[in-house]
Design a protein around this motif. Structure first.
Motif, PDB file in Angstrom:
ATOM      1  N   VAL A 183       1.026  -1.453   0.147  1.00 19.79           N
ATOM      2  CA  VAL A 183      -0.312   0.022   0.238  1.00 19.79           C
ATOM      3  C   VAL A 183       0.713   1.451  -0.088  1.00 19.79           C
ATOM      4  N   GLY A 184       1.438   1.361   0.661  1.00 17.93           N
ATOM      5  CA  GLY A 184       2.613   2.504   0.467  1.00 17.93           C
ATOM      6  C   GLY A 184       3.857   2.576  -0.666  1.00 17.93           C
ATOM      7  N   PHE A 185       3.992   1.735  -1.346  1.00 20.69           N
ATOM      8  CA  PHE A 185       4.440   2.095  -2.719  1.00 20.69           C
ATOM      9  C   PHE A 185       3.219   2.413  -3.873  1.00 20.69           C
ATOM     10  N   THR A 186       2.259   2.130  -3.400  1.00 20.69           N
ATOM     11  CA  THR A 186       0.665   2.721  -4.158  1.00 20.69           C
ATOM     12  C   THR A 186       0.864   3.789  -3.818  1.00 20.69           C
ATOM     13  N   ALA A 187       1.467   4.004  -2.459  1.00 18.79           N
ATOM     14  CA  ALA A 187       0.968   5.989  -2.338  1.00 18.79           C
ATOM     15  C   ALA A 187       2.391   6.268  -3.589  1.00 18.79           C
ATOM     16  N   TRP A 188       3.341   5.541  -3.052  1.00 16.84           N
ATOM     17  CA  TRP A 188       4.375   6.197  -3.680  1.00 16.84           C
ATOM     18  C   TRP A 188       4.289   6.669  -4.976  1.00 16.84           C
ATOM     19  N   GLN A 189       3.638   5.953  -5.990  1.00 13.62           N
ATOM     20  CA  GLN A 189       3.257   5.813  -7.295  1.00 13.62           C
ATOM     21  C   GLN A 189       2.208   6.988  -7.690  1.00 13.62           C
ATOM     22  N   ILE A 190       1.416   6.509  -6.925  1.00  7.14           N
ATOM     23  CA  ILE A 190       0.162   7.999  -7.497  1.00  7.14           C
ATOM     24  C   ILE A 190       0.532   9.151  -7.183  1.00  7.14           C
ATOM     25  N   ALA A 191       1.595   9.635  -6.075  1.00 10.03           N
ATOM     26  CA  ALA A 191       2.487  11.098  -5.930  1.00 10.03           C
ATOM     27  C   ALA A 191       3.311  11.705  -6.791  1.00 10.03           C
ATOM     28  N   ARG A 192       4.516  10.681  -7.041  1.00 12.66           N
ATOM     29  CA  ARG A 192       5.295  10.634  -8.554  1.00 12.66           C
ATOM     30  C   ARG A 192       4.180  11.174  -9.891  1.00 12.66           C
ATOM     31  N   SER A 193       2.787  10.562 -10.431  1.00 16.85           N
ATOM     32  CA  SER A 193       2.449  10.367 -11.402  1.00 16.85           C
ATOM     33  C   SER A 193       1.987  12.164 -10.991  1.00 16.85           C
ATOM     34  N   ALA A 194       1.056  12.296 -10.182  1.00 18.89           N
ATOM     35  CA  ALA A 194       0.508  13.306  -9.641  1.00 18.89           C
ATOM     36  C   ALA A 194       1.656  14.829  -9.874  1.00 18.89           C
ATOM     37  N   PHE A 195       2.730  14.582  -9.586  1.00 16.33           N
ATOM     38  CA  PHE A 195       3.756  15.435  -9.530  1.00 16.33           C
ATOM     39  C   PHE A 195       4.145  15.684 -10.660  1.00 16.33           C
TER      40      PHE A 195
END
Length: 290
Positions: A183-195
């Motif tokens: 779940v933590g890795f998923t959060a990082w992927q979403i944040a990177r795409s949004a950034f």
């Protein structure tokens, strides 16, 4: 896109109700992990619903480029929710690993997990259909963590079987710890795409190459340069300099630009294309990147 957000919220609410009942009956920390994940899904999906409605609002006087970046802000909000749930779950799982507890009513938990996986799979398939049509980052982020939910639910299902049927009580927190890292890795992927969207990152190289190929396919185009692209929600912005015959009349140059623009829009229908017309061979200060 709106329908996808409504489906996401409805699915999350149904799963929360089912998992609350299952957690109260089983006292399983892995079931708690998937319940927390569904709670975060519901919160994130509500943010998505609001953001997508705003992102689809047409451009106005104050926002001439539209409201598409609301999707990226929603993605950052989602990543924060998801990262927080991962941290809480990791802390709770470590405590259960130190002091393991037996899982009760395991059959109920197993049934709920099978129902959860089936419902989530239907939602993901629908979201993928929407993503193919809209390239929405908000729906894509939502779909990404629902795909993660399916993997997490498989882990929880395995933990419930091992703990309730075979008496291996530590399997419950061990699988929950694994889910928390995922779940933590998923959060990082979403944040990177949004950034990337908020920082106006260029479109992928394959899409930029496709734009070049479309432009150069017109036999009257001599060359192109200074291609610049970005995304804002479901919209793409494409601009470049188009080189053509220096002897071409302004009217002909305009017609040629319209032809090139129409060809690009056929491939990228949600794009806004801006073309600067240049006579071939005229020196100008070009960018060092392409």
């Amino acid at each position: 896109m709106r329908l996808a957000t409504y489906a996401s919220v409805a699915t999350a609410l149904v799963l929360i109700l089912a998992k609350v009942v299952a957690y109260l009956l089983t006292d399983s920390v892995s079931m708690l992990s998937t319940l927390l994940d569904s709670l975060m899904d519901a919160a994130a999906s509500l943010v998505n619903l609001i953001a997508v409605r705003h992102a689809l609002t047409p451009a106005d006087r104050e926002h001439r480029f539209g409201h598409g970046k609301a999707e990226a802000l929603a993605g950052l909000g989602q990543s924060t929710f998801i990262a927080g749930s991962a941290a809480f779950l990791l802390f709770e799982s470590i405590g259960r690993l130190v002091s393991p507890q037996p899982v009760t009513n395991g059959i109920v938990g197993i049934g709920v997990m099978l129902f959860s996986m089936a419902l989530t799979l239907v939602l993901v398939l629908f979201q993928r259909h929407v993503i193919r049509r809209t390239r929405s980052i908000a729906v894509s982020a939502d779909s990404l963590h629902y795909v993660g939910d399916i993997a997490a639910n498989l882990a929880v299902l395995a933990a419930l079987v091992l703990s309730s049927q075979f008496g291996w009580n530590r399997s419950d927190p061990i699988f929950a710890i694994g889910v928390s890292f995922y779940v933590g890795f998923t959060a990082w992927q979403i944040a990177r795409s949004a950034f990337d969207m908020l920082m106006d990152r260029e479109m992928p190289d394959e899409e930029r190459s496709r734009i070049r190929a479309i432009v150069m396919a017109n036999p009257r185009v001599r060359n192109m340069h200074d291609l610049r692209t970005r995304r804002s929600g479901p919209h793409r912005f494409i601009q470049f300099h188009l080189e053509m015959d220096p002897e071409m009349r302004l009217t002909e140059a305009h017609i040629l630009s319209d032809e090139v623009e129409a060809a690009i829009l056929k491939e990228f229908p949600a794009a806004e294309v801006i073309i600067h017309e240049d006579p071939e061979g005229v020196a100008e200060g070009r960018k060092t990147f392409t």
